[in-house]
Design a protein around this motif. Sequence first.
Motif, short mmCIF file in Angstrom:
data_model
loop_
_atom_site.label_atom_id
_atom_site.label_comp_id
_atom_site.label_asym_id
_atom_site.label_seq_id
_atom_site.Cartn_x
_atom_site.Cartn_y
_atom_site.Cartn_z
N VAL A 151 3.89 16.16 -28.60
CA VAL A 151 4.24 14.91 -29.28
C VAL A 151 3.81 15.04 -30.75
O VAL A 151 2.65 15.35 -31.06
N PRO A 152 4.74 14.79 -31.71
CA PRO A 152 4.40 15.02 -33.12
C PRO A 152 3.46 13.96 -33.71
O PRO A 152 2.69 14.27 -34.63
N ALA A 153 3.51 12.74 -33.24
CA ALA A 153 2.70 11.66 -33.83
C ALA A 153 1.32 11.63 -33.21
O ALA A 153 1.13 11.97 -32.03
N VAL A 172 12.77 -2.25 -30.05
CA VAL A 172 11.62 -2.49 -30.93
C VAL A 172 11.31 -1.22 -31.71
O VAL A 172 11.19 -0.13 -31.12
N ALA A 173 11.19 -1.35 -33.04
CA ALA A 173 10.81 -0.21 -33.89
C ALA A 173 9.30 -0.23 -34.10
O ALA A 173 8.72 -1.26 -34.41
N LEU A 179 6.88 9.65 -37.35
CA LEU A 179 8.25 9.18 -37.18
C LEU A 179 8.22 7.70 -36.79
O LEU A 179 7.17 7.14 -36.48
N THR A 180 9.41 7.11 -36.79
CA THR A 180 9.56 5.73 -36.32
C THR A 180 10.19 5.76 -34.94
O THR A 180 11.28 6.30 -34.75
N LEU A 181 9.49 5.19 -33.98
CA LEU A 181 10.00 5.11 -32.61
C LEU A 181 10.89 3.87 -32.48
O LEU A 181 10.61 2.82 -33.06
N ASP A 199 13.54 6.44 -28.44
CA ASP A 199 14.27 7.42 -29.25
C ASP A 199 13.67 7.38 -30.66
O ASP A 199 12.89 6.48 -31.00
N ARG A 200 14.07 8.36 -31.47
CA ARG A 200 13.66 8.36 -32.86
C ARG A 200 14.65 7.53 -33.67
O ARG A 200 15.85 7.55 -33.41
#
Length: 202
Positions: A151-153, A172-173, A179-181, A199-200
């Motif tokens: 997982v990158p974050a 929901v962002a 990144l922004t999920l 998703d991204r």
Amino acid sequence: MPIRSPRGRAAAYRTIWQWPLRSPARLAVSAGVLLAVVLAVSAVLGRVAPDPAPTASPSSTTGTRAPQTTAPSGASRTPTPTALPPIPELTPSPLPVSSAPAAALDVAAQWAAAWVRPPDGTPPAQWLEGLRPLTTDEYLGVLATVDPSAVPATRVTGAPSAQRVAAGSVDVAVQTDALTLVVLVVLTEDGVWRVADYDRAA
């Protein structure tokens, strides 16, 4: 003794045909016997006589045959198929973003915090257990195939914000340090909000 002379035979024949005439009773008996013989012969001839040929109809004598029409019965009719109208694709009805339930936003934020990369050495099963209370059973099986170390974050950096709202679901962002999920939160049958996908952001 046999009769050998013509005169004797003639006398014998005359005696036979004169016998019924000698009394009314003999005449009645003779007439009944004669009638019975005639009826018997007629019956025998009627049995052996061939059937009369069928009488030709007017149409057959002219060389043409009259058409025969038969009214169709209800059981033999084939129903004509009826084309059904196309069914439109079902899509959720969009609602104002401001109508997003606070419970759905809160679940998205908690899920993102549990999803980021855990400390080194954390077992995947422990990472998955942190997501279980916030994830649908169906999507939990998908997350079981994810390697949490990839997982990158590593942390959440922003508050959740609704991107799209429909009856029973909210996109929901959630901003992280990598990144922004975009987290899909759905209302389950037991009345609680759970994450069903992510998703991204583009």
